[in-house]
Design a protein around this motif. Structure first.
Motif, PDB file in Angstrom:
ATOM      1  N   PHE A  19      81.402 -12.483 -50.729  1.00 20.97           N
ATOM      2  CA  PHE A  19      80.100 -11.848 -50.483  1.00 20.97           C
ATOM      3  C   PHE A  19      79.686 -11.048 -51.711  1.00 20.97           C
ATOM      4  CE2 PHE A  19      77.605  -8.172 -48.902  1.00 20.97           C
ATOM      5  CZ  PHE A  19      76.540  -8.865 -48.345  1.00 20.97           C
ATOM      6  N   HIS A  20      78.418 -11.147 -52.071  1.00 26.27           N
ATOM      7  CA  HIS A  20      77.901 -10.435 -53.244  1.00 26.27           C
ATOM      8  C   HIS A  20      76.919  -9.360 -52.793  1.00 26.27           C
ATOM      9  CE1 HIS A  20      79.817 -13.384 -55.802  1.00 26.27           C
ATOM     10  NE2 HIS A  20      79.260 -14.356 -55.085  1.00 26.27           N
ATOM     11  N   PRO A  21      77.375  -8.106 -52.698  1.00 23.67           N
ATOM     12  CA  PRO A  21      76.525  -7.021 -52.200  1.00 23.67           C
ATOM     13  C   PRO A  21      75.381  -6.708 -53.155  1.00 23.67           C
ATOM     14  CG  PRO A  21      78.583  -6.150 -53.069  1.00 23.67           C
ATOM     15  CD  PRO A  21      78.724  -7.646 -53.066  1.00 23.67           C
ATOM     16  N   SER A  22      74.294  -6.210 -52.596  1.00 23.86           N
ATOM     17  CA  SER A  22      73.110  -5.915 -53.409  1.00 23.86           C
ATOM     18  C   SER A  22      72.850  -4.423 -53.553  1.00 23.86           C
ATOM     19  CB  SER A  22      71.880  -6.591 -52.795  1.00 23.86           C
ATOM     20  OG  SER A  22      71.628  -6.093 -51.488  1.00 23.86           O
ATOM     21  N   SER A  23      73.680  -3.575 -52.918  1.00 21.96           N
ATOM     22  CA  SER A  23      73.483  -2.127 -53.034  1.00 21.96           C
ATOM     23  C   SER A  23      74.812  -1.468 -53.390  1.00 21.96           C
ATOM     24  CB  SER A  23      72.949  -1.547 -51.723  1.00 21.96           C
ATOM     25  OG  SER A  23      73.989  -1.464 -50.755  1.00 21.96           O
ATOM     26  N   PRO A  24      74.775  -0.299 -54.039  1.00 21.48           N
ATOM     27  CA  PRO A  24      76.010   0.429 -54.360  1.00 21.48           C
ATOM     28  C   PRO A  24      76.830   0.754 -53.113  1.00 21.48           C
ATOM     29  CG  PRO A  24      74.179   1.321 -55.607  1.00 21.48           C
ATOM     30  CD  PRO A  24      73.590   0.363 -54.611  1.00 21.48           C
ATOM     31  N   ASN A  25      76.148   1.068 -52.005  1.00 19.20           N
ATOM     32  CA  ASN A  25      76.842   1.385 -50.760  1.00 19.20           C
ATOM     33  C   ASN A  25      77.649   0.174 -50.275  1.00 19.20           C
ATOM     34  OD1 ASN A  25      77.001   3.315 -48.285  1.00 19.20           O
ATOM     35  ND2 ASN A  25      76.389   1.391 -47.377  1.00 19.20           N
ATOM     36  N   SER A  26      77.009  -0.978 -50.226  1.00 13.82           N
ATOM     37  CA  SER A  26      77.685  -2.202 -49.788  1.00 13.82           C
ATOM     38  C   SER A  26      78.801  -2.584 -50.756  1.00 13.82           C
ATOM     39  CB  SER A  26      76.686  -3.346 -49.669  1.00 13.82           C
ATOM     40  OG  SER A  26      75.701  -3.076 -48.704  1.00 13.82           O
ATOM     41  N   GLU A  27      78.551  -2.402 -52.038  1.00 16.62           N
ATOM     42  CA  GLU A  27      79.554  -2.738 -53.048  1.00 16.62           C
ATOM     43  C   GLU A  27      80.822  -1.911 -52.846  1.00 16.62           C
ATOM     44  OE1 GLU A  27      79.908  -2.951 -57.942  1.00 16.62           O
ATOM     45  OE2 GLU A  27      78.008  -2.425 -56.974  1.00 16.62           O
ATOM     46  N   ASN A  28      80.639  -0.619 -52.541  1.00 17.10           N
ATOM     47  CA  ASN A  28      81.784   0.258 -52.298  1.00 17.10           C
ATOM     48  C   ASN A  28      82.585  -0.215 -51.093  1.00 17.10           C
ATOM     49  OD1 ASN A  28      83.403   2.623 -51.586  1.00 17.10           O
ATOM     50  ND2 ASN A  28      82.116   3.748 -53.018  1.00 17.10           N
ATOM     51  N   ILE A  29      81.882  -0.570 -50.024  1.00 23.75           N
ATOM     52  CA  ILE A  29      82.540  -1.029 -48.793  1.00 23.75           C
ATOM     53  C   ILE A  29      83.314  -2.319 -49.041  1.00 23.75           C
ATOM     54  CG2 ILE A  29      82.113  -1.944 -46.468  1.00 23.75           C
ATOM     55  CD1 ILE A  29      79.667  -0.002 -46.384  1.00 23.75           C
ATOM     56  N   VAL A  30      82.669  -3.272 -49.692  1.00 19.69           N
ATOM     57  CA  VAL A  30      83.296  -4.572 -49.946  1.00 19.69           C
ATOM     58  C   VAL A  30      84.524  -4.415 -50.845  1.00 19.69           C
ATOM     59  CG1 VAL A  30      82.966  -6.811 -51.065  1.00 19.69           C
ATOM     60  CG2 VAL A  30      81.182  -5.882 -49.579  1.00 19.69           C
ATOM     61  N   GLU A  31      84.390  -3.591 -51.880  1.00 19.52           N
ATOM     62  CA  GLU A  31      85.517  -3.388 -52.801  1.00 19.52           C
ATOM     63  C   GLU A  31      86.717  -2.786 -52.081  1.00 19.52           C
ATOM     64  OE1 GLU A  31      86.596  -0.934 -56.923  1.00 19.52           O
ATOM     65  OE2 GLU A  31      84.561  -0.876 -56.109  1.00 19.52           O
ATOM     66  N   PHE A  32      86.458  -1.766 -51.250  1.00 18.49           N
ATOM     67  CA  PHE A  32      87.568  -1.134 -50.538  1.00 18.49           C
ATOM     68  C   PHE A  32      88.191  -2.083 -49.511  1.00 18.49           C
ATOM     69  CE2 PHE A  32      89.222   1.158 -46.858  1.00 18.49           C
ATOM     70  CZ  PHE A  32      90.240   1.874 -47.465  1.00 18.49           C
ATOM     71  N   ALA A  33      87.351  -2.761 -48.728  1.00 21.65           N
ATOM     72  CA  ALA A  33      87.872  -3.681 -47.702  1.00 21.65           C
ATOM     73  C   ALA A  33      88.713  -4.788 -48.335  1.00 21.65           C
ATOM     74  CB  ALA A  33      86.721  -4.277 -46.896  1.00 21.65           C
ATOM     75  N   THR A  90      82.118   6.393 -49.920  1.00 17.40           N
ATOM     76  CA  THR A  90      82.872   6.866 -51.080  1.00 17.40           C
ATOM     77  C   THR A  90      83.972   7.832 -50.656  1.00 17.40           C
ATOM     78  OG1 THR A  90      80.886   6.686 -52.450  1.00 17.40           O
ATOM     79  CG2 THR A  90      82.689   8.027 -53.324  1.00 17.40           C
ATOM     80  N   PHE A  91      83.722   8.554 -49.556  1.00 14.58           N
ATOM     81  CA  PHE A  91      84.615   9.627 -49.146  1.00 14.58           C
ATOM     82  C   PHE A  91      85.500   9.209 -47.975  1.00 14.58           C
ATOM     83  CE2 PHE A  91      80.930  11.438 -51.242  1.00 14.58           C
ATOM     84  CZ  PHE A  91      81.537  12.228 -52.210  1.00 14.58           C
ATOM     85  N   ILE A  92      86.451  10.068 -47.647  1.00 16.23           N
ATOM     86  CA  ILE A  92      87.503   9.706 -46.694  1.00 16.23           C
ATOM     87  C   ILE A  92      86.942   9.347 -45.317  1.00 16.23           C
ATOM     88  CG2 ILE A  92      87.962  12.092 -45.972  1.00 16.23           C
ATOM     89  CD1 ILE A  92      90.608   9.327 -46.543  1.00 16.23           C
ATOM     90  N   GLY A  93      85.902  10.068 -44.858  1.00 18.98           N
ATOM     91  CA  GLY A  93      85.343   9.785 -43.535  1.00 18.98           C
ATOM     92  C   GLY A  93      84.813   8.367 -43.412  1.00 18.98           C
ATOM     93  N   GLY A  94      84.091   7.909 -44.443  1.00 20.46           N
ATOM     94  CA  GLY A  94      83.562   6.556 -44.430  1.00 20.46           C
ATOM     95  C   GLY A  94      84.652   5.512 -44.593  1.00 20.46           C
ATOM     96  N   LYS A  95      85.595   5.783 -45.503  1.00 20.59           N
ATOM     97  CA  LYS A  95      86.693   4.839 -45.726  1.00 20.59           C
ATOM     98  C   LYS A  95      87.509   4.638 -44.449  1.00 20.59           C
ATOM     99  CE  LYS A  95      86.844   3.876 -50.315  1.00 20.59           C
ATOM    100  NZ  LYS A  95      85.609   4.457 -50.822  1.00 20.59           N
ATOM    101  N   MET A  96      87.743   5.728 -43.698  1.00 24.26           N
ATOM    102  CA  MET A  96      88.583   5.612 -42.511  1.00 24.26           C
ATOM    103  C   MET A  96      87.901   4.812 -41.405  1.00 24.26           C
ATOM    104  SD  MET A  96      91.533   6.614 -43.107  1.00 24.26           S
ATOM    105  CE  MET A  96      92.033   6.265 -41.418  1.00 24.26           C
ATOM    106  N   MET A  97      86.576   4.765 -41.369  1.00 21.00           N
ATOM    107  CA  MET A  97      85.908   3.900 -40.396  1.00 21.00           C
ATOM    108  C   MET A  97      86.223   2.433 -40.694  1.00 21.00           C
ATOM    109  SD  MET A  97      84.445   5.631 -38.060  1.00 21.00           S
ATOM    110  CE  MET A  97      83.348   4.454 -37.269  1.00 21.00           C
TER     111      MET A  97
END
Length: 359
Positions: A19-33, A90-97
């Protein structure tokens, strides 16, 4: 395999690598997952300063798995549930979801962080994490409020929940919790039920978390999520029993006025009740300003405007509910309270005052 709905597309988690994300928010999620799914053993985070100056720390995969399992057990989450991620990843709360969804094989709906992400929610979810501002705005929008009430479990972190918001949610049948935690404890280690059947204003530690205090009466925490190391915070608490505590405020949020030490958060709680009684929804903070006579004087800073009648009533009522040293000597109005990336109000800054009165 569970799916993630991101940028309007429903994708199996394992297919995120294509998947190729188009926003920084999505990019962060995809990279971490993808990092998690590929078996990374540790992750770097920036702390917010709960145990001292902000710093970068490394958290292990084992710690994050332990934190996720504690939450899933406390909330009885299952693989049939769908979670909502609408916080900054970017932060722990979002990552833990993300971690909870991956470990529990829950579906995950992603909505770009905003002040009212529930406006964009177009399908049912069972579990969500919000910051207080998102909760407030969901309550104040009729369509979002309906969606809010339909979510079985909601955790609220990143700041205090005001008295007016507590009043709004205390009769709701779903489970809305205020959380206590920080980066160093890998998200929350204690919950406080705000909705129906709430049993008080204390936090209950999750299973396996040991609590105590140091000589300053600040909370100390030990658990698997801390690698069984003692984490000493700067949060003053009252220990009720072995797994319950009442949060009093930050030890560094004290105003010394005339030799009297004033805990900012406790006074703000009282002012919040006064605001609620007047129907005022403005956000506010207390600050200590230098004063030749008192050393520091208490100033109330209010975001936005309030009408003249309410301001007059507020000025007259504050002295009846607060000790003379706690009572704000002035009220200042600002256009906007500054926030951190995790939506916490920044106290230690010079706000541009739009108008002010002496009371």
């Amino acid at each position: 395999m569970a799916w993630i709905k991101i940028e309007g597309q429903r994708i199996d988690f394992h297919d995120l690598q294509d998947f190729h994300p188009s926003s920084p928010n999505s990019e962060n999620i995809v990279e971490f997952a993808n990092s998690w799914l590929s078996g990374h053993h540790s992750f770097e985070f920036q702390t917010s300063g709960s145990t001292g100056k902000p710093k970068k720390i490394t958290i292990s995969r084992t710690q994050m798995e332990c934190s996720a399992n504690m939450t899933m057990k406390a909330l009885s989450l299952t693989s049939s549930d769908t979670a909502l991620l609408c916080m900054n990843p970017t932060f722990i709360g979002g990552k833990m979801m993300i971690v909870r969804s991956l470990i529990n094989q829950m579906n995950l709906v992603v909505i770009e962080p905003s002040s009212n992400p529930l406006k964009e929610l177009d399908e049912p979810v069972d579990f969500a994490a919000l910051v207080p501002l998102q909760l407030i705005n969901a309550i104040n929008n009729s369509d979002s409020f309906k969606k809010l009430k339909s979510i079985s479990n909601i955790i609220v972190g990143g700041g205090q929940v005001s008295e007016s918001v507590r009043q709004e949610v205390k009769s709701l049948d779903n489970h809305i919790y205020s959380t206590y935690g920080m980066t160093e404890t890998v998200s929350h280690i204690a919950l406080q039920l705000l909705s129906k059947h709430s049993d008080g204003n204390h936090f209950t530690a999750l299973d396996g978390v040991e609590i105590g205090t140091d000589e300053r009466e600040c909370l100390a925490i030990k658990a698997e999520v801390t690698n069984n190391s003692l984490i000493v915070t700067n949060d003053r608490v009252e220990i009720i029993d072995s797994n319950k505590f009442r949060w009093l405020g930050r030890i560094d949020n004290v105003i010394n006025s005339g030799g009297i030490k004033i805990q900012i958060e406790q006074v703000e709680n009282t002012i919040s009740e006064i605001f609620n009684s007047f129907g005022l929804v403005n956000r506010f903070i207390l600050k200590g300003f230098k004063d030749d006579f008192l050393g520091e004087k208490v100033i109330l800073i209010i975001e936005g405007k309030i009408d003249g009648k309410s301001l007059e009533s507020l000025s007259q009522y504050l002295p009846t509910k607060l000790h003379k040293y706690e009572k704000p000597k002035e009220i200042h109005f600002v256009d906007k309270l500054i926030e951190t990336p995790t939506s916490k109000i920044v106290r230690n800054t010079d706000y541009k005052i739009v108008s002010s009165i002496v009371i």
